[in-house]
Scaffold this active site. Structure first.
Site, mmCIF file in Angstrom:
data_model
loop_
_atom_site.group_PDB
_atom_site.id
_atom_site.type_symbol
_atom_site.label_atom_id
_atom_site.label_comp_id
_atom_site.label_asym_id
_atom_site.label_seq_id
_atom_site.Cartn_x
_atom_site.Cartn_y
_atom_site.Cartn_z
ATOM 1 N N ARG A 153 -13.422 -8.870 1.393
ATOM 2 C CA ARG A 153 -11.993 -8.642 1.150
ATOM 3 C C ARG A 153 -11.217 -9.906 1.534
ATOM 4 O O ARG A 153 -10.299 -10.336 0.830
ATOM 5 C CB ARG A 153 -11.474 -7.454 1.994
ATOM 6 C CG ARG A 153 -12.007 -6.088 1.591
ATOM 7 C CD ARG A 153 -11.401 -5.606 0.283
ATOM 8 N NE ARG A 153 -9.952 -5.533 0.320
ATOM 9 C CZ ARG A 153 -9.244 -4.501 0.799
ATOM 10 N NH1 ARG A 153 -9.860 -3.430 1.270
ATOM 11 N NH2 ARG A 153 -7.915 -4.510 0.775
ATOM 12 N N CYS A 190 -16.237 1.515 0.443
ATOM 13 C CA CYS A 190 -15.090 0.666 0.790
ATOM 14 C C CYS A 190 -14.703 0.781 2.262
ATOM 15 O O CYS A 190 -14.013 -0.084 2.780
ATOM 16 C CB CYS A 190 -13.910 0.970 -0.119
ATOM 17 S SG CYS A 190 -13.233 2.625 0.066
ATOM 18 N N ARG A 209 0.883 -1.176 0.000
ATOM 19 C CA ARG A 209 0.000 0.000 0.000
ATOM 20 C C ARG A 209 0.910 1.212 0.000
ATOM 21 O O ARG A 209 1.692 1.414 0.940
ATOM 22 C CB ARG A 209 -0.911 -0.015 1.227
ATOM 23 C CG ARG A 209 -1.610 1.299 1.452
ATOM 24 C CD ARG A 209 -2.723 1.214 2.460
ATOM 25 N NE ARG A 209 -3.853 0.494 1.914
ATOM 26 C CZ ARG A 209 -5.088 0.558 2.416
ATOM 27 N NH1 ARG A 209 -5.335 1.292 3.471
ATOM 28 N NH2 ARG A 209 -6.076 -0.110 1.863
ATOM 29 N N GLN A 227 -10.074 -4.043 -3.491
ATOM 30 C CA GLN A 227 -11.380 -3.587 -3.013
ATOM 31 C C GLN A 227 -12.452 -3.784 -4.091
ATOM 32 O O GLN A 227 -13.568 -4.219 -3.796
ATOM 33 C CB GLN A 227 -11.301 -2.105 -2.620
ATOM 34 C CG GLN A 227 -12.589 -1.571 -2.057
ATOM 35 C CD GLN A 227 -12.925 -2.139 -0.684
ATOM 36 O OE1 GLN A 227 -12.111 -2.062 0.218
ATOM 37 N NE2 GLN A 227 -14.105 -2.717 -0.537
ATOM 38 N N HIS A 239 -7.257 0.770 -6.463
ATOM 39 C CA HIS A 239 -7.498 -0.085 -5.284
ATOM 40 C C HIS A 239 -8.165 -1.383 -5.784
ATOM 41 O O HIS A 239 -9.331 -1.645 -5.503
ATOM 42 C CB HIS A 239 -8.380 0.659 -4.283
ATOM 43 C CG HIS A 239 -8.379 0.072 -2.902
ATOM 44 N ND1 HIS A 239 -7.605 -1.019 -2.544
ATOM 45 C CD2 HIS A 239 -9.075 0.425 -1.778
ATOM 46 C CE1 HIS A 239 -7.822 -1.297 -1.267
ATOM 47 N NE2 HIS A 239 -8.700 -0.454 -0.791
ATOM 48 N N ASP A 261 -17.149 7.145 -1.710
ATOM 49 C CA ASP A 261 -15.922 6.986 -0.920
ATOM 50 C C ASP A 261 -15.658 8.328 -0.236
ATOM 51 O O ASP A 261 -16.318 9.336 -0.538
ATOM 52 C CB ASP A 261 -14.771 6.599 -1.872
ATOM 53 C CG ASP A 261 -13.482 6.210 -1.173
ATOM 54 O OD1 ASP A 261 -13.475 6.066 0.071
ATOM 55 O OD2 ASP A 261 -12.465 6.052 -1.875
HETATM 56 N N1 NVA Z 1 -9.918 6.448 -1.490
HETATM 57 C C1 NVA Z 1 -9.553 6.101 -0.132
HETATM 58 C C2 NVA Z 1 -9.780 4.647 0.100
HETATM 59 C C3 NVA Z 1 -9.442 4.163 1.482
HETATM 60 C C4 NVA Z 1 -9.609 2.670 1.644
HETATM 61 C C5 NVA Z 1 -8.105 6.453 0.123
HETATM 62 O O1 NVA Z 1 -7.282 6.276 -0.791
HETATM 63 O O2 NVA Z 1 -7.798 6.960 1.192
HETATM 64 N N1 CP Z 2 -11.183 -0.296 2.368
HETATM 65 C C1 CP Z 2 -9.920 -0.385 2.816
HETATM 66 O O1 CP Z 2 -8.989 -0.626 2.067
HETATM 67 O O2 CP Z 2 -9.789 -0.215 4.166
HETATM 68 P P1 CP Z 2 -8.438 -0.005 4.992
HETATM 69 O O3 CP Z 2 -7.890 1.341 4.604
HETATM 70 O O4 CP Z 2 -8.867 -0.077 6.418
HETATM 71 O O5 CP Z 2 -7.464 -1.097 4.642
#
Ligand code: NVA
Ligand code: CP
Length: 304
Positions: A286, A258, A102, A132, A129, A218
């Site tokens: 997930r 998500c 990540r 997800q 992502h 989101d």
């Molecule tokens: N779009 C959000 C998703 C978090 C799971 C982010 O990138 O922070």
């Molecule tokens: N939806 C998702 O990826 O959640 P986290 O940021 O908690 O991993």
């Protein structure tokens, strides 16, 4: 060797295989039948951003399949002190069997993958992502059957989730309606060459939701963009998914997010907790889709 750096790394056939395996793996799990094809396999997870779901689902999933995992947080590794990502990739991938990352820019994960001896999974980047979206579409299929030919309404920021939904629409042949406020629209390059059967852009979120089979949104401010939070709060004020917005979608429309969610910002509390919301199943899935994903990347097309 295959990586999963963005959804379009997989064909429709591969995604359908993953969903078939997810069903099998989830059913076994729900019936307390051990399924451990990954004994002695090690997953390393590299986190340059926070996570709850991604970390728990990958770690629990790897353990349930007989393997183990290591979490590397940016702050307590040499990556945080400037070690090049290419060097980290070369070292870590000699010691483990599969890596999830990540991070920020997609180019970081691409550089890691280019120097890795083992499969690399995108656990969220600024651009995508894909894990997800696998869980989201699997959840849709569980509730409503095939997503092909359906309409998905994306309300809000044209972020990593939105970009991945667009890839999914093209691979799995459904329509994506995107409604974003001025200044936060889909990058034109992503829309170019995508036909009307797969993408329609709206400025009015109600128009985008009309007749949709799935309404999804989101956070207004994704990780890494925190400096823009105040500007975004005013720009997105009219983009909350609420009961009025759900009312123009199909009567059997689902709501997804998500998570983590901000009640009273991108979604009203009554929609998030309401009968059309499948956000908790979506989060649980997930676990199941990523077990199928790791099985596929490590063992290929298993049919047991
Ligand atoms: N779009 C959000 C998703 C978090 C799971 C982010 O990138 O922070
Ligand atoms: N939806 C998702 O990826 O959640 P986290 O940021 O908690 O991993």
């Amino acid at each position: 060797m295959k990586h999963f750096l963005q959804l379009r790394d997989f064909s429709r056939d591969e995604i359908e295989h993953l969903f078939k395996r997810t069903r099998v793996i989830k059913d076994r799990f729900k019936n307390y039948i051990a399924y451990q094809p990954l004994v002695d396999r090690m997953l390393a997870m590299v986190f340059e951003k926070s996570s709850t779901r991604t970390r728990v689902s990958f770690e629990a999933g790897m353990f349930q399949m007989g393997g183990a995992s290591i979490v590397l947080n940016m702050g307590d590794t040499q990556l945080g002190r400037g070690e090049p990502i290419e060097d980290v990739a070369r070292v870590v991938s000699r010691m483990v069997d599969i890596v999830m990352i990540r991070t920020f820019e997609q180019t970081i994960i691409e550089r890691f993958a280019a120097h890795s001896r083992v499969p690399v999974i995108n656990g969220l980047t600024n651009e995508y992502h894909p894990c997800q979206i696998l869980a989201d579409i699997y959840t849709f299929v569980e509730h409503r059957g095939s997503i092909t030919g359906r309409t998905v309404a994306w309300i809000g920021d044209s972020n990593n989730m939105c970009n991945t939904w667009l890839q999914a629409a093209r691979i799995l042949d459904f329509k994506l309606n995107i409604a974003s406020p001025p200044g936060y629209e889909l990058e034109p390059a992503r829309a170019s060459g995508v036909d009307r059967a797969h993408l329609e852009l709206f400025s009015d979120p109600l128009a985008a939701s009309k007749g949709a089979d799935l309404v999804t949104t989101d956070v207004w401010t994704s990780m890494g963009f925190e400096a823009e939070t105040d500007d975004r709060k005013s720009a997105f004020a009219a983009f909350m998914v609420d009961a009025e917005m759900m009312a123009v979608a199909r009567p059997d429309a689902l709501f997804m997010h998500c998570l983590p969610a901000h009640r009273g910002e991108e979604v009203s509390a009554d929609v998030l907790e309401g009968p059309q919301s499948v956000v908790w199943e979506e989060a649980e899935n997930r676990l199941h889709v990523q077990k199928a994903l790791m099985e596929y990347l490590l063992l290929g097309k298993v049919d047991t």
